[in-house]
Motif scaffolding. Structure first.
Motif, PDB file in Angstrom:
ATOM      1  N   ILE A  56      25.332  20.406 -30.395  1.00 45.35           N
ATOM      2  CA  ILE A  56      26.237  21.251 -31.176  1.00 45.35           C
ATOM      3  C   ILE A  56      27.018  20.392 -32.160  1.00 45.35           C
ATOM      4  N   LEU A  57      27.122  20.870 -33.404  1.00 42.20           N
ATOM      5  CA  LEU A  57      27.984  20.264 -34.418  1.00 42.20           C
ATOM      6  C   LEU A  57      29.060  21.269 -34.790  1.00 42.20           C
ATOM      7  N   TYR A  58      30.317  20.885 -34.593  1.00 44.22           N
ATOM      8  CA  TYR A  58      31.452  21.727 -34.975  1.00 44.22           C
ATOM      9  C   TYR A  58      32.034  21.172 -36.277  1.00 44.22           C
ATOM     10  N   ILE A  59      32.250  22.045 -37.242  1.00 41.19           N
ATOM     11  CA  ILE A  59      32.763  21.648 -38.561  1.00 41.19           C
ATOM     12  C   ILE A  59      34.044  22.420 -38.840  1.00 41.19           C
ATOM     13  N   LYS A  60      35.029  21.713 -39.387  1.00 50.02           N
ATOM     14  CA  LYS A  60      36.268  22.358 -39.825  1.00 50.02           C
ATOM     15  C   LYS A  60      36.629  21.841 -41.208  1.00 50.02           C
ATOM     16  N   GLY A  61      36.899  22.759 -42.142  1.00 51.74           N
ATOM     17  CA  GLY A  61      37.231  22.384 -43.513  1.00 51.74           C
ATOM     18  C   GLY A  61      37.908  23.530 -44.236  1.00 51.74           C
ATOM     19  N   LYS A  62      37.626  23.660 -45.531  1.00 46.03           N
ATOM     20  CA  LYS A  62      38.268  24.685 -46.344  1.00 46.03           C
ATOM     21  C   LYS A  62      37.539  26.013 -46.184  1.00 46.03           C
ATOM     22  N   PRO A  63      38.246  27.093 -45.837  1.00 43.56           N
ATOM     23  CA  PRO A  63      37.596  28.394 -45.634  1.00 43.56           C
ATOM     24  C   PRO A  63      36.793  28.843 -46.857  1.00 43.56           C
ATOM     25  N   GLY A  64      35.609  29.392 -46.588  1.00 42.81           N
ATOM     26  CA  GLY A  64      34.772  29.949 -47.638  1.00 42.81           C
ATOM     27  C   GLY A  64      33.890  28.958 -48.370  1.00 42.81           C
ATOM     28  N   GLU A  65      34.051  27.662 -48.117  1.00 40.65           N
ATOM     29  CA  GLU A  65      33.254  26.664 -48.822  1.00 40.65           C
ATOM     30  C   GLU A  65      31.877  26.499 -48.179  1.00 40.65           C
ATOM     31  N   GLU A  66      30.885  26.191 -49.036  1.00 42.79           N
ATOM     32  CA  GLU A  66      29.548  25.870 -48.545  1.00 42.79           C
ATOM     33  C   GLU A  66      29.499  24.388 -48.150  1.00 42.79           C
ATOM     34  N   VAL A  67      28.885  24.109 -47.018  1.00 43.16           N
ATOM     35  CA  VAL A  67      28.733  22.745 -46.530  1.00 43.16           C
ATOM     36  C   VAL A  67      27.242  22.444 -46.409  1.00 43.16           C
ATOM     37  N   GLU A  68      26.818  21.346 -47.022  1.00 41.40           N
ATOM     38  CA  GLU A  68      25.416  20.936 -46.975  1.00 41.40           C
ATOM     39  C   GLU A  68      25.225  19.918 -45.851  1.00 41.40           C
ATOM     40  N   ILE A  69      24.140  20.086 -45.100  1.00 37.44           N
ATOM     41  CA  ILE A  69      23.887  19.241 -43.931  1.00 37.44           C
ATOM     42  C   ILE A  69      22.483  18.664 -44.024  1.00 37.44           C
ATOM     43  N   GLU A  70      22.377  17.357 -43.867  1.00 36.62           N
ATOM     44  CA  GLU A  70      21.081  16.668 -43.857  1.00 36.62           C
ATOM     45  C   GLU A  70      20.847  16.070 -42.477  1.00 36.62           C
ATOM     46  N   TYR A  71      19.623  16.231 -41.989  1.00 38.89           N
ATOM     47  CA  TYR A  71      19.261  15.619 -40.711  1.00 38.89           C
ATOM     48  C   TYR A  71      17.747  15.426 -40.682  1.00 38.89           C
TER      49      TYR A  71
ATOM     50  N   LEU B  33      20.384  26.469 -39.205  1.00 36.14           N
ATOM     51  CA  LEU B  33      20.881  26.480 -40.574  1.00 36.14           C
ATOM     52  C   LEU B  33      19.943  27.268 -41.475  1.00 36.14           C
ATOM     53  N   ARG B  34      20.485  27.788 -42.580  1.00 38.57           N
ATOM     54  CA  ARG B  34      19.670  28.459 -43.591  1.00 38.57           C
ATOM     55  C   ARG B  34      19.463  27.516 -44.765  1.00 38.57           C
ATOM     56  N   ASP B  35      18.359  27.718 -45.491  1.00 42.22           N
ATOM     57  CA  ASP B  35      18.066  26.921 -46.673  1.00 42.22           C
ATOM     58  C   ASP B  35      18.691  27.560 -47.901  1.00 42.22           C
TER      59      ASP B  35
ATOM     60  N   ASP C  96      17.775  22.835 -49.399  1.00 40.39           N
ATOM     61  CA  ASP C  96      18.714  22.063 -48.572  1.00 40.39           C
ATOM     62  C   ASP C  96      19.312  22.967 -47.502  1.00 40.39           C
ATOM     63  N   ASP C  97      19.625  22.388 -46.343  1.00 35.48           N
ATOM     64  CA  ASP C  97      20.242  23.134 -45.257  1.00 35.48           C
ATOM     65  C   ASP C  97      21.745  23.223 -45.498  1.00 35.48           C
ATOM     66  N   GLU C  98      22.299  24.419 -45.319  1.00 36.52           N
ATOM     67  CA  GLU C  98      23.726  24.590 -45.557  1.00 36.52           C
ATOM     68  C   GLU C  98      24.291  25.679 -44.663  1.00 36.52           C
ATOM     69  N   VAL C  99      25.630  25.672 -44.551  1.00 42.82           N
ATOM     70  CA  VAL C  99      26.346  26.674 -43.791  1.00 42.82           C
ATOM     71  C   VAL C  99      27.648  26.978 -44.527  1.00 42.82           C
ATOM     72  N   GLU C 100      28.110  28.203 -44.440  1.00 45.49           N
ATOM     73  CA  GLU C 100      29.379  28.591 -45.073  1.00 45.49           C
ATOM     74  C   GLU C 100      30.477  28.635 -44.027  1.00 45.49           C
ATOM     75  N   LEU C 101      31.594  27.960 -44.329  1.00 44.73           N
ATOM     76  CA  LEU C 101      32.725  27.975 -43.411  1.00 44.73           C
ATOM     77  C   LEU C 101      33.361  29.365 -43.408  1.00 44.73           C
ATOM     78  N   ASN C 102      33.731  29.859 -42.239  1.00 39.58           N
ATOM     79  CA  ASN C 102      34.298  31.200 -42.138  1.00 39.58           C
ATOM     80  C   ASN C 102      35.749  31.236 -42.620  1.00 39.58           C
ATOM     81  N   TYR C 103      36.406  32.369 -42.434  1.00 37.71           N
ATOM     82  CA  TYR C 103      37.769  32.540 -42.937  1.00 37.71           C
ATOM     83  C   TYR C 103      38.758  31.598 -42.262  1.00 37.71           C
TER      84      TYR C 103
END
Length: 285
Positions: free
Chosen positions: A199-214, A237-239, A244-251
């Protein structure tokens, strides 16, 4: 695991104005600098078109050679442009190192600070930004005023620019390990079937897209490193449009990413406990 903790999103804009300088119509169009950088070292960002200026004649007629030149000056001259937060606090690790004027077609005489305006011309106000390593940078900042003065004969026109910077802030990352389960030689090991995902937990600015490489494949080794297994890696993750793999941070500014693995061929594996490392790179998109 490499963590990219702080990324900056830099944007600037200039309101649109229209001026008449004798026989000229001067328009300043919106411009922006859009860059994302990490905080692990001081970096410089250059852009030749932070602001775009279009100059054209508003009449048809004969030109006198002496009327074809406009003199200009950019201020502040000889010193750097500072940024401040919206509450007035100076950002010591963020500045415009130098500013300059650039002509798309033709030349600018930087010795005499003049340019030829024959026909329609387009200019760019450029700058070199310096961003230093500073984890406390966060939020919106505005530059001190930058002034462009244009002279033609005895007339003077002044355009004032202010550049706005939005610092996205840090990404906080936390991980939990993946477990492929137990098996005998020849079995297929899978975290979905026999164990549990990483599991990877991410915390940042709400609503921003985060790109993940692995990596999509890794190797794990037993304790004496004489045996190894190839493990296929996948995630939830979705492409994006570029693959590129990315996820959107929630509210709340958080996201949870699951990574699963499968070791298909264990026929030649030695007995023992196997372990390895999955390197994940995370940054704002």
């Amino acid at each position: 695991m490499k963590k990219i903790l702080l990324l900056l999103f830099i944007s600037c804009f200039v309101n649109t104005y229209s001026y008449d300088l004798d026989d000229l119509d001067i328009k300043v169009g919106d411009g922006f600098l859009n860059s994302k950088i990490s905080n692990n070292s001081s970096q410089y960002i250059q852009d030749d078109e932070m602001a775009r200026i279009t100059i054209r004649k508003d009449y048809e007629g004969r030109e006198d050679y002496g009327d074809r030149f406009i003199r200009y000056e950019l201020f502040p001259r000889g010193r750097r442009v500072q940024f401040k937060s919206l509450n007035g606090r100076i950002a010591n690790d963020m500045e415009i190192d130098r500013i300059y004027l650039k002509k798309k077609v033709g030349n600018i005489d930087r010795n005499y600070l003049t340019f030829d305006y024959k026909g329609r011309i387009e200019l760019g106000v450029g700058g070199v930004f310096r961003i230093g390593k500073n984890l406390s940078l966060n939020g919106e900042y505005v530059s001190d005023p930058i002034t462009l003065k244009l002279w033609k004969d005895d007339e003077v026109e002044t355009v004032i620019f202010k550049y706005y910077v939005n610092v996205l802030g840090s990404l906080e990352l936390k991980t939990e390990p993946m477990y492929l389960g137990k098996g005998i030689r020849g079995d297929t090991l899978s975290s979905k079937r026999d164990g549990f995902p990483g599991i990877l937990y991410i915390k940042g600015k709400p609503g921003e897209e985060v790109e993940i490489e692995y990596p999509k494949k890794i190797f794990i080794y037993n304790q004496n490193r004489r045996g190894k297994l190839e493990v296929d890696i996948n995630s939830n993750l979705r492409d994006d449009d570029e693959g590129d793999d990315e996820v959107e941070l929630n509210y709340r500014g958080t996201a949870k990413v699951e990574f699963n693995g499968m070791a298909k061929d264990t026929r030649g594996a030695s007995s023992g406990i196997y372990s390895g490392t999955l390197l994940i790179k995370v940054r704002y998109d």
